[in-house]
Design an enzyme around this catalytic site. Structure first.
Site, PDB file in Angstrom:
ATOM      1  N   GLY A  43      81.995  24.512   7.937  1.00 29.13           N
ATOM      2  CA  GLY A  43      81.979  25.359   9.136  1.00 29.13           C
ATOM      3  C   GLY A  43      82.279  24.525  10.351  1.00 29.13           C
ATOM      4  N   CYS A  54      71.425  13.256  16.954  1.00 29.17           N
ATOM      5  CA  CYS A  54      71.347  12.136  15.997  1.00 29.17           C
ATOM      6  C   CYS A  54      72.670  11.803  15.324  1.00 29.17           C
ATOM      7  CB  CYS A  54      70.290  12.443  14.941  1.00 29.17           C
ATOM      8  SG  CYS A  54      68.634  12.434  15.624  1.00 29.17           S
TER       9      CYS A  54
HETATM   10  C1  UDX Z   1      69.390  14.582  11.246  1.00 31.67           C
HETATM   11  C2  UDX Z   1      68.931  14.052   9.879  1.00 31.67           C
HETATM   12  O1  UDX Z   1      68.974  15.112   8.920  1.00 31.67           O
HETATM   13  C3  UDX Z   1      67.525  13.498   9.980  1.00 31.67           C
HETATM   14  O2  UDX Z   1      67.114  12.961   8.738  1.00 31.67           O
HETATM   15  C4  UDX Z   1      67.519  12.411  11.042  1.00 31.67           C
HETATM   16  O3  UDX Z   1      66.232  11.889  11.207  1.00 31.67           O
HETATM   17  C5  UDX Z   1      68.021  12.964  12.380  1.00 31.67           C
HETATM   18  O4  UDX Z   1      69.315  13.542  12.194  1.00 31.67           O
HETATM   19  P1  UDX Z   1      68.925  16.810  12.663  1.00 31.67           P
HETATM   20  O5  UDX Z   1      69.861  16.248  13.677  1.00 31.67           O
HETATM   21  O6  UDX Z   1      67.631  17.399  13.114  1.00 31.67           O
HETATM   22  O7  UDX Z   1      68.532  15.674  11.591  1.00 31.67           O
HETATM   23  O8  UDX Z   1      69.702  17.964  11.901  1.00 31.67           O
HETATM   24  P2  UDX Z   1      70.354  18.212  10.482  1.00 31.67           P
HETATM   25  O9  UDX Z   1      69.606  19.264   9.792  1.00 31.67           O
HETATM   26  O10 UDX Z   1      70.595  16.954   9.773  1.00 31.67           O
HETATM   27  O11 UDX Z   1      71.763  18.842  10.946  1.00 31.67           O
HETATM   28  C6  UDX Z   1      72.681  18.082  11.716  1.00 31.67           C
HETATM   29  C7  UDX Z   1      73.919  18.867  12.012  1.00 31.67           C
HETATM   30  O12 UDX Z   1      74.690  19.039  10.815  1.00 31.67           O
HETATM   31  C8  UDX Z   1      73.690  20.284  12.562  1.00 31.67           C
HETATM   32  O13 UDX Z   1      74.600  20.501  13.626  1.00 31.67           O
HETATM   33  C9  UDX Z   1      74.001  21.182  11.391  1.00 31.67           C
HETATM   34  O14 UDX Z   1      74.477  22.438  11.800  1.00 31.67           O
HETATM   35  C10 UDX Z   1      75.085  20.395  10.672  1.00 31.67           C
HETATM   36  N1  UDX Z   1      75.188  20.694   9.219  1.00 31.67           N
HETATM   37  C11 UDX Z   1      74.151  20.418   8.395  1.00 31.67           C
HETATM   38  C12 UDX Z   1      76.377  21.217   8.723  1.00 31.67           C
HETATM   39  O15 UDX Z   1      77.333  21.458   9.460  1.00 31.67           O
HETATM   40  N2  UDX Z   1      76.467  21.472   7.368  1.00 31.67           N
HETATM   41  C13 UDX Z   1      75.450  21.212   6.509  1.00 31.67           C
HETATM   42  O16 UDX Z   1      75.623  21.456   5.304  1.00 31.67           O
HETATM   43  C14 UDX Z   1      74.250  20.671   7.037  1.00 31.67           C
END
Ligand code: UDX
Length: 433
Positions: A257, A264
């Site tokens: 997507g 982070c």
């Molecule tokens: C991340 C790490 O997961 C975590 O372990 C670390 O400590 C900090 O960074 P976070 O930033 O809270 O955590 O979000 P996360 O759930 O990892 O998602 C990050 C981004 O990836 C979001 O924008 C989400 O929409 C995107 N994402 C996630 C996707 O586009 N596809 C996916 O399959 C999963």
């Protein structure tokens, strides 16, 4: 045990409240007066499910206190967590360590007893060693031990990730007290068989950066496959499901997507590349530049698809953007793909109406020129296209027929592949991903 948490942002406030929940006596230090006042009153200045109850309970019980004074911190305990931010430097890839450095510079000269400082913030490899040398210079007749205990919490699941982590990682210098102290701090988790991995500090620092680089790579991998699917007329979600059944691959973090954003992953992969360059190992991480490129292309592509469904130009069009937070169950808009796309579309001459269940205030501060609606329906009024850019549950259960009555054109772009596409198509919408 008594302990201090320096910095009460997303990471620090959660860590402080969770340490109190484990039975410790915690003092949180926050230097921004407004944030401090809110926290001291038991209010969380950001949205994180489950945290307000936990924080209020421990503030009321006195097991968690808040102060702005490093002198209070030095008096209170001999164990300190550094949980301040390490954002990307402006105009550079590397991490800005000024908050970490100033926490150390302020605290260490005030210490009158030996102390252990545990870093939780994500930092470039080598930071613990540098801080340890600096602490030796700053300390006045006391021993200050530095160790790194990285945090892996996800926003939206921060409380459960902190109380029930997948693993605890500690990077400690030989001969110190860090391992024993951490075994005490995290006793209940270690007793519950949470893996406790003890390494040297550079390894622990790299565990965190490697984990985030891997997650970012996984997302960009599936988004690269999505680009090929676009060209070949194939279905990337079905591919993710099919390859995800392979236990070696796994289905998690394969949602194609709009790609990753937030405070982070984007800045961590850039800081990792910058640090590898400083160490003479830039080539090893050159693929991360492509991971970043694939990710940023998702945003441009979303703008192009919107222009396409609007007949080739965005001038004078009305676009509804549903979602502003970088992911659901968060009000965080740092490097939010949704707001980035909203901004680009507005720059191409459309009027953009944004709605998010939790991130409205933060979005207004970052992008004051966008229009902000009071509900999803309000955002969609007379829209030429509806873009779903954060997969909040509230958007997944929208009634496509009812919404269809409000818009000018039934065009929907599912930027997170989270809608029941058939229901939208049956209601006469042109559905795009
Ligand atoms: C991340 C790490 O997961 C975590 O372990 C670390 O400590 C900090 O960074 P976070 O930033 O809270 O955590 O979000 P996360 O759930 O990892 O998602 C990050 C981004 O990836 C979001 O924008 C989400 O929409 C995107 N994402 C996630 C996707 O586009 N596809 C996916 O399959 C999963």
């Amino acid at each position: 045990m008594r302990m201090v948490v320096l910095g009460l942002g997303y990471l620090g406030a959660t860590h402080a409240a969770c340490m109190a929940e484990l039975g410790h006596e915690v003092l949180g230090i926050e230097v921004v007066p407004e944030k401090r006042a809110q926290l001291a009153a038991g209010e969380v200045p950001f949205y994180e499910p489950g945290l307000p109850d936990l924080l209020k309970r421990h503030i009321d019980a006195g097991s968690l206190k808040v102060s702005g004074s490093y002198a209070d911190a030095a008096d209170f305990a001999d164990v300190f967590f550094i949980a301040v931010g390490t954002p990307q430097k402006k105009g550079e890839y590397s991490a800005d360590l000024s908050y970490v450095d100033s926490a150390l510079e302020e605290l260490v000269p005030l210490l009158t007893r030996d102390a252990l400082i545990l870093g939780k913030s994500t930092v470039p490899v080598g930071t613990a060693l540098r801080l340890s040398e600096r602490a030796d210079e700053l300390a006045k007749d006391v021993q200050v031990e530095i160790a790194w205990n990285p945090e892996f919490l996800r926003e939206g699941f921060a409380v459960q990730d902190t109380l029930r982590p997948d693993r605890i990682v500690l990077g400690a210098f030989a001969g110190g007290t860090a391992e024993g102290t951490c075994r005490e701090i995290y006793k209940s988790m270690i007793d519950a068989e949470t893996p406790f991995i003890v390494t040297d500090p550079p390894t622990a620092e790299l565990v965190k950066t490697a984990a985030n680089a891997f997650l970012a790579t996984k997302i960009s991998f599936i988004n690269a496959i999505a680009e090929v699917c676009d060209a070949a007329g194939a279905d990337v979600a079905a591919i993710a499901d099919a390859i995800g059944h392979d236990a070696r691959i796994g289905r998690k973090f394969l949602n194609a997507g709009l790609g990753f954003g937030g405070g982070c992953l984007p800045k961590d992969i850039r800081a990792f590349m910058a640090r590898a360059g400083e160490l003479g190992a830039a080539e090893a991480l050159s693929f991360l530049r492509e991971v970043d490129n694939v990710n940023m292309r998702r945003r441009t592509r979303m703008v192009e698809v919107t222009r396409e469904v609007c007949g080739g130009s965005l001038l004078g069009k009305r676009i509804a953007v549903l979602g502003a937070a970088f992911k659901p169950e968060s009000d965080d808009v740092r490097d939010s793909p949704a707001l980035n796309v909203a901004g680009q579309i507005q720059l191409q001459g459309a009027s953009v109406s944004v709605y998010d269940p939790k991130a409205m205030d933060n979005s207004r501060k970052l992008f004051p020129t966008l229009d902000y609606a009071t509900s999803a329906a309000d955002a969609c009024a007379a829209a030429d296209a509806v873009l779903v850019l954060t997969e909040w549950q509230e958007f997944q259960i929208l009634d496509p027929e009812a919404l269809g009555q409000l818009v000018r054109q039934r065009n929907v772009i599912d930027g997170r592949m989270c809608l029941p596409s058939e229901a939208w198509i049956d209601a006469g919408w042109t559905y795009r991903v």
